[in-house]
Scaffold this active site. Structure first.
Site, mmCIF file in Angstrom:
data_model
loop_
_atom_site.group_PDB
_atom_site.id
_atom_site.type_symbol
_atom_site.label_atom_id
_atom_site.label_comp_id
_atom_site.label_asym_id
_atom_site.label_seq_id
_atom_site.Cartn_x
_atom_site.Cartn_y
_atom_site.Cartn_z
ATOM 1 N N LYS A 1 -38.390 -29.461 -64.074
ATOM 2 C CA LYS A 1 -39.344 -28.347 -63.966
ATOM 3 C C LYS A 1 -40.123 -28.195 -65.268
ATOM 4 O O LYS A 1 -39.563 -28.400 -66.352
ATOM 5 C CB LYS A 1 -38.544 -27.083 -63.649
ATOM 6 C CG LYS A 1 -39.347 -25.838 -63.327
ATOM 7 C CD LYS A 1 -38.392 -24.719 -62.914
ATOM 8 C CE LYS A 1 -39.119 -23.429 -62.598
ATOM 9 N NZ LYS A 1 -38.192 -22.366 -62.158
ATOM 10 N N SER B 1 -39.323 -20.112 -57.851
ATOM 11 C CA SER B 1 -40.402 -20.700 -58.627
ATOM 12 C C SER B 1 -40.259 -22.205 -58.843
ATOM 13 O O SER B 1 -41.218 -22.858 -59.218
ATOM 14 C CB SER B 1 -40.486 -20.016 -60.002
ATOM 15 O OG SER B 1 -39.281 -20.259 -60.722
ATOM 16 N N SER C 1 -34.688 -18.836 -57.991
ATOM 17 C CA SER C 1 -35.736 -19.860 -58.038
ATOM 18 C C SER C 1 -35.302 -21.292 -57.794
ATOM 19 O O SER C 1 -36.143 -22.178 -57.681
ATOM 20 C CB SER C 1 -36.461 -19.798 -59.377
ATOM 21 O OG SER C 1 -37.418 -18.787 -59.311
#
Ligand code: GLN
EC number: 6.3.5.7
Length: 494
Positions: A79, A154, A178
């Site tokens: 990420k 996310s 997330s």
């Protein structure tokens, strides 16, 4: 051979038996990214050259008989809020566009130690604030099962990359759900570990008492493997626990006979989609058939977890993000009158609307006069919720629930309705508020979209999560169903 979501444990055997070279594997993943990522938008950056170079180095090692490392030759996406040396780390924000990290996060060091290869950086909601990846300031990401829908967030890009065969494994962060929520929406396995299990050194902080780095994989065994490779004490993150890391992947098939599993009724109330409920109920039957003692239970205070979360997370975010001011860190405005103007304009230009909303909310709840009414009260509520979960965990080995109240929603469906967006975290947030570990695994399909089952257990009992998840997985087919991204070609109307 179809490499679409081939599991890491199979890939490792193939490398060891020289059925495939590391370079071939690297090229297969890069080709897949070429083929589908213009539609899906999982990646913000792909390290094609670095990947191939490292792959060649590893192939040379093989020819010298030097295979070592538990992730040897495996391409892993990360990420874009976790530092990888010489790669961008933008948090999908204009504030950090162009920033290249000079160092590796602890988890990245560990991956490299085990000879895994970082394939690139994945899209996300800006600074990890959001539940759909629509808050990315860089680009839109789409759900591989239906391109009109969000991948969740996310860590949306990370979940897509694994679901669509664009990475073998992925690393994300989970502050309120997330990892688990996008794993659920994309039909993959996602783990948020116990607070303190994995070092956050090198991850950009959002809510420091809630943030955890975690793992995303195509199946439970892969998730367990990556988790054990990156867990453990790190002096650079004082919250990490000095506790031995069990070999999760070696004790998966213990079975769940006699295990006590609680089903909290608060997670099956209003707001839960009927078809999702049915899938989860069917999953519960599977666990019963496998020998678990399943019983209804109640955690009444979990109702307040979401409210407490949005106060605490915003307060911590307002403090953590203060450093992005155009002077110490981040984008600096071009035209300014004085120092105050630099702060004002740099932050106005660099940050997106959701991030600004959290900063304003967080500053408000921390301000004199409101601190006691909001922030302090939220901390008290957090303590009470924590106590209630600790009590429940004395009675049960684990508790299970849906990961989310719905399957993936449509792009733009909740973007303007902040409350509706926040509500999609209602089942995931309690694990962050309390610090317990939680995993999401695929447990069904509803109208062509994956459903996630959430399992939570006591502190540092990731082994229990993996045991239950593995037992379920061995008895079902859901983790083997993959999305057909090609089918959706054409105009998506957005
Ligand atoms: N969706 C939640 C939020 O927006 C959780 C985010 C996260 O886990 N990073 O705060």
């Amino acid at each position: 051979m179809n490499y679409m979501r081939i599991t890491v444990h199979k890939l490792k055997d193939m490398i060891k038996n020289r059925e495939v070279s590391v370079e071939e594997i690297a090229r297969i993943y890069l080709n897949r990214i070429d083929e589908v990522d213009s539609k899906l938008g999982a990646y913000l950056y792909v390290a094609s050259e670095g990947l191939l170079q490292k792959a060649k180095e590893l192939d040379e090692k093989i020819s010298r008989g030097e295979i070592s490392g538990r992730l040897f030759g495996i391409p892993i996406s990360v990420k874009d809020n976790i530092s990888v040396e010489n790669m961008q780390n933008t948090c999908a924000s204009r504030m950090l566009t162009g920033y290249i990290s000079p160092y590796d996060a602890h988890v990245v060091e560990k991956i490299k130690f085990h000879q895994g290869i970082i394939i690139g950086k994945t899209n996300m909601d800006e600074f990890a604030m959001g539940s759909s990846t629509e808050n990315s300031s860089i680009k839109l990401s789409r759900n591989p099962w239906d391109l009109n829908r969000v991948p969740g967030g996310s860590s949306g890009g990370s979940a897509i990359s694994v679901a669509a065969g664009e990475a073998a494994l992925s690393i994300g962060t989970d502050t309120g759900g997330s990892i688990r929520q996008p794993a659920s929406f994309c039909g993959v396995v996602g783990l948020k570990p116990t607070y303190g299990r994995i070092s956050r050194y090198g991850a950009v902080a959002f809510g420091s008492t809630l943030d955890q780095i975690g793992t995303i994989a195509a199946d439970v065994e892969d998730c367990a493997l990556l988790t054990e490779c990156i867990s453990g004490m790190d002096k650079r993150d004082f919250t990490t626990a000095d506790m031995e890391v069990p070999k999760y992947s070696k004790s998966l098939s213990k079975g769940i006979k006699g295990m006590r599993i609680g089903v909290p009724k608060e997670y099956f109330g209003e707001g839960l989609n009927d078809k999702v409920r049915k899938s989860v109920e069917e999953a519960i039957l599977v666990l019963k058939e496998n020998g678990a003692q399943v019983k209804e239970c109640s955690i009444p205070l979990s109702e307040y977890a979401l409210a407490a979360y949005y106060i605490i997370a915003s307060a911590e975010a307002s403090s953590n993000l203060a450093r992005f001011d155009g002077i110490r860190y981040g984008h600096r405005t071009k035209n300014f009158k004085d120092a105050v103007d630099i702060y004002f304009k740099s932050r106005s230009e660099g940050l997106g609307s959701e991030v600004k909303r959290r900063i304003v909310l967080g500053t408000y709840v921390l301000s004199e006069g409101y601190y006691d009414d909001y922030y302090k009260k939220a901390l008290k509520v957090r303590k009470l919720i924590r106590n209630q979960f600790e009590d429940i965990m004395k009675e049960f080995h684990a508790i299970i629930s849906p990961t989310c109240p719905t399957t993936a929603f449509k792009i733009n469906e909740k973007k303007e309705d902040v409350m509706a967006m926040y509500l999609s975290d209602i089942y995931t947030v309690p694990a962050n508020i309390t610090g317990i570990p939680a995993i999401s695994i695929p447990c069904g399909m509803v109208d062509g979209l994956p459903v996630g089952l959430q399992i939570m257990s006591g502190y540092f009992r990731e082994d229990i999560l993996f045991n239950i998840a593995y037992s379920f997985e061995q008895s079902t087919k859901w983790h083997n169903i993959t999305p057909d991204v090609q089918k959706e070609d054409g105009d998506y109307g957005i």
